[in-house]
Motif scaffolding. Structure first.
Motif, PDB file in Angstrom:
ATOM      1  N   ALA A 172       7.107  18.868   5.253  1.00 51.77           N
ATOM      2  CA  ALA A 172       6.577  17.600   6.957  1.00 51.77           C
ATOM      3  C   ALA A 172       5.523  18.276   6.917  1.00 51.77           C
ATOM      4  CB  ALA A 172       6.832  18.417   7.847  1.00 51.77           C
ATOM      5  N   GLU A 173       4.884  19.542   6.154  1.00 50.03           N
ATOM      6  CA  GLU A 173       3.135  20.592   6.624  1.00 50.03           C
ATOM      7  C   GLU A 173       2.729  20.009   5.640  1.00 50.03           C
ATOM      8  OE1 GLU A 173       5.896  21.957   6.580  1.00 50.03           O
ATOM      9  OE2 GLU A 173       5.334  23.443   4.690  1.00 50.03           O
ATOM     10  N   ASP A 174       2.606  18.880   4.927  1.00 49.12           N
ATOM     11  CA  ASP A 174       2.114  17.920   3.879  1.00 49.12           C
ATOM     12  C   ASP A 174       1.134  17.049   4.464  1.00 49.12           C
ATOM     13  OD1 ASP A 174       1.920  20.224   2.232  1.00 49.12           O
ATOM     14  OD2 ASP A 174       3.388  19.785   0.788  1.00 49.12           O
ATOM     15  N   LEU A 175       2.418  16.647   5.763  1.00 48.45           N
ATOM     16  CA  LEU A 175       1.712  15.462   5.365  1.00 48.45           C
ATOM     17  C   LEU A 175       1.031  15.376   7.301  1.00 48.45           C
ATOM     18  CD1 LEU A 175       4.737  13.720   5.353  1.00 48.45           C
ATOM     19  CD2 LEU A 175       3.479  13.061   3.714  1.00 48.45           C
ATOM     20  N   GLY A 176       0.810  16.588   7.517  1.00 48.47           N
ATOM     21  CA  GLY A 176       0.009  16.958   8.315  1.00 48.47           C
ATOM     22  C   GLY A 176       1.180  16.357   9.815  1.00 48.47           C
ATOM     23  N   HIS A 177       1.798  16.560  10.119  1.00 46.43           N
ATOM     24  CA  HIS A 177       2.567  16.583  11.413  1.00 46.43           C
ATOM     25  C   HIS A 177       4.350  17.093  10.958  1.00 46.43           C
ATOM     26  CE1 HIS A 177       5.383  13.113   9.922  1.00 46.43           C
ATOM     27  NE2 HIS A 177       3.809  12.657   9.076  1.00 46.43           N
ATOM     28  N   SER A 178       5.168  17.476  12.245  1.00 45.94           N
ATOM     29  CA  SER A 178       6.049  18.508  11.904  1.00 45.94           C
ATOM     30  C   SER A 178       6.886  16.851  12.432  1.00 45.94           C
ATOM     31  CB  SER A 178       6.213  19.161  13.284  1.00 45.94           C
ATOM     32  OG  SER A 178       5.855  18.283  14.109  1.00 45.94           O
ATOM     33  N   PHE A 203       0.889  -1.269  -0.307  1.00 46.37           N
ATOM     34  CA  PHE A 203      -0.086   0.165   0.215  1.00 46.37           C
ATOM     35  C   PHE A 203       0.691   1.142  -0.010  1.00 46.37           C
ATOM     36  CE2 PHE A 203      -2.656  -2.963   2.049  1.00 46.37           C
ATOM     37  CZ  PHE A 203      -3.469  -3.155   1.302  1.00 46.37           C
ATOM     38  N   THR A 204       0.954   2.476  -1.394  1.00 46.80           N
ATOM     39  CA  THR A 204       1.874   3.266  -1.188  1.00 46.80           C
ATOM     40  C   THR A 204       0.644   4.567  -0.041  1.00 46.80           C
ATOM     41  OG1 THR A 204       1.655   3.719  -3.370  1.00 46.80           O
ATOM     42  CG2 THR A 204       2.091   5.110  -2.678  1.00 46.80           C
ATOM     43  N   LEU A 205       2.908   4.635   1.349  1.00 46.25           N
ATOM     44  CA  LEU A 205       2.282   5.618   2.144  1.00 46.25           C
ATOM     45  C   LEU A 205       1.933   6.217   1.620  1.00 46.25           C
ATOM     46  CD1 LEU A 205       3.090   3.852   5.009  1.00 46.25           C
ATOM     47  CD2 LEU A 205       0.871   3.369   4.272  1.00 46.25           C
ATOM     48  N   VAL A 219       7.495   8.378 -10.181  1.00 39.98           N
ATOM     49  CA  VAL A 219       8.877   7.749  -9.272  1.00 39.98           C
ATOM     50  C   VAL A 219       8.400   8.125  -8.637  1.00 39.98           C
ATOM     51  CG1 VAL A 219      10.846   7.429  -9.438  1.00 39.98           C
ATOM     52  CG2 VAL A 219      10.076   7.954 -11.544  1.00 39.98           C
ATOM     53  N   PRO A 220       8.665   7.182  -6.598  1.00 44.02           N
ATOM     54  CA  PRO A 220       8.223   7.514  -5.637  1.00 44.02           C
ATOM     55  C   PRO A 220       9.035   9.012  -5.550  1.00 44.02           C
ATOM     56  CG  PRO A 220       8.390   5.246  -6.253  1.00 44.02           C
ATOM     57  CD  PRO A 220       8.669   5.544  -6.902  1.00 44.02           C
ATOM     58  N   VAL A 221       8.875   9.855  -4.725  1.00 44.83           N
ATOM     59  CA  VAL A 221       9.428  10.528  -3.895  1.00 44.83           C
ATOM     60  C   VAL A 221       9.964  10.225  -2.291  1.00 44.83           C
ATOM     61  CG1 VAL A 221       9.276  13.315  -3.333  1.00 44.83           C
ATOM     62  CG2 VAL A 221       8.325  12.258  -5.133  1.00 44.83           C
TER      63      VAL A 221
END
Length: 309
Positions: free
Chosen positions: A303-309, A281-283, A294-296
Motif C-alpha cells: 500500500a505504501e507504494d501507492l502513497g496512501h494506506s 488510462f492505466t492507473l 500483465v497487469p498486477v
C-alpha cells in the motif's frame, strides 16, 4: 532743440574760454550721473558762437560706447562760462536698443494666455463686413416690413426683442443660417490662413513627402464646411502627429487608414471531442513477464507504494 544736438554744417572755431571749462563740464556730468561713471575727457566740439560741447567717456554698465555730453556757453564780451545742458548721447559704436515696434506687430502666435484680449484693427485686411442687418428687403419679399410687423403682433408676448431677432426679418434668417456676424473673413484672410496651415501640415513637409498616401483618401479625415473644406480637413487619428489639427488634403503620414492594412489573424480550429467512445488510462503499474506485460492486482502491491494506506 538742444545745443548738443544741433550742429552747424560749417566748421567753427571753438571759443577758448568754453574749451578751457573742462572741470565745469565734468562737475556737471558727475552731478547728473552716478558716482564713478564719468570717464576721461574725449573731445570738445563747437556747436555755435561761444557754445562748446565737452564729451566724456561713460563707464556705466549697459551703456557701452555712450558719452556724457555737457554743453557750456558764455555771453558776448563775458568771461564767465555757464552751463547749458547735460545729456547722455550714443557714440559711433554705442550699444542701442532696437527700433520700437508697436505691440500689434510684436505679437506672435502662442503669446496669448488666459484672460488676454487681442483687439483687431478696424481696417484689418483679414476681415470684411459681414451681415449688418441694415439692408431693407423689397416690399413683396416674405421678410418684408409688413410681414415682420404681422409676426411681431402675433408673437409679441413670447418674443424678447432685446435678445432674439424679430421673426420674419432678414436678421432672423441670417441668425438661423449662422451668418449674423459683424465681420467675416475676407479673401485675403482666407488665403493667408490657408498658406499658414499648409506650411505646417501641407504637401511640402517632410512627413508628407515620406507618406504612402495623402489625406484626401484617408478614412481618419473629418471634412469641414465652407470654401476651406475644398483644400483642408481635420485629422482624427490619435496616433498621427496631426491629430486634431487642420491638415491639407495633400498632406499625409504613416498613419493613413489604407496605407498598410493589417491582415486578419487566422482563427484556430475548434477542438474535436469524441463523446461516443472512451479512452483507457492505466492507473496501476504493470509487472513485466517473459511473455509480455500483465497487469498486477492491487492486492499484490504494498500500500505504501501507492502513497496512501
Amino acid at each position: 532743440m538742444s545745443a548738443a544736438t544741433t550742429r552747424s554744417r560749417t566748421p567753427r572755431t571753438p571759443d577758448r574760454l568754453c574749451v578751457e571749462a573742462v572741470e565745469l563740464a565734468r562737475a556737471a556730468a558727475e552731478e547728473a550721473a552716478f558716482p564713478g561713471v564719468v570717464g576721461a575727457h574725449v573731445s570738445a566740439v563747437a556747436e555755435g558762437d561761444r557754445v562748446v560741447t565737452h564729451f566724456f567717456e561713460s563707464k556705466e554698465p549697459g551703456y557701452r560706447g555712450w558719452r556724457w555730453a555737457v554743453t557750456v556757453t558764455r555771453a558776448s564780451r563775458a568771461k564767465n562760462v555757464t552751463l547749458d545742458e547735460t545729456v547722455l548721447l550714443p557714440g559711433d559704436d554705442a550699444l542701442l536698443a532696437p527700433e520700437w515696434v508697436p505691440w500689434s506687430e510684436r505679437l506672435r502666435p502662442g503669446d496669448m494666455g488666459p484672460g488676454d484680449l487681442l483687439p483687431t484693427d478696424a481696417e484689418d485686411l483679414r476681415l470684411e463686413p459681414g451681415w449688418s442687418g441694415e439692408d431693407t428687403p423689397p416690399p413683396n419679399s416674405v421678410v418684408s416690413t409688413e410681414m415682420a410687423e404681422l409676426v411681431e403682433a402675433e408673437d409679441a408676448d413670447v418674443t424678447d426683442r432685446a435678445v432674439v431677432p424679430v421673426r420674419g426679418s432678414i436678421t432672423s434668417v441670417a441668425e438661423e443660417l449662422g451668418m449674423r456676424r459683424a465681420r467675416v473673413l475676407s479673401r485675403y484672410g482666407l488665403h493667408s490662413a490657408a498658406d499658414r496651415w499648409d506650411e505646417g501640415f501641407g504637401a511640402k513637409t517632410p512627413m508628407a513627402q515620406a507618406a504612402p498616401a495623402s489625406c484626401v483618401s484617408c478614412g481618419f479625415l473629418v471634412a469641414i464646411g465652407g470654401s476651406l473644406g475644398q483644400a483642408f480637413g481635420v485629422c482624427a487619428n490619435e496616433f498621427s502627429p496631426a491629430d486634431g489639427r487642420l491638415v491639407s488634403l495633400s498632406y499625409g503620414c504613416g498613419g493613413h487608414s489604407e496605407a498598410a492594412v493589417m491582415p486578419t489573424p487566422m482563427r484556430p480550429a475548434p477542438p474535436v471531442l469524441d463523446s461516443m467512445a472512451s479512452d483507457e488510462f492505466t492507473l496501476r503499474p504493470v509487472a513485466a513477464t517473459d511473455t509480455g506485460s500483465v497487469p498486477v492486482s492491487a492486492s499484490d502491491l504494498p500500500a505504501e507504494d501507492l502513497g496512501h494506506s
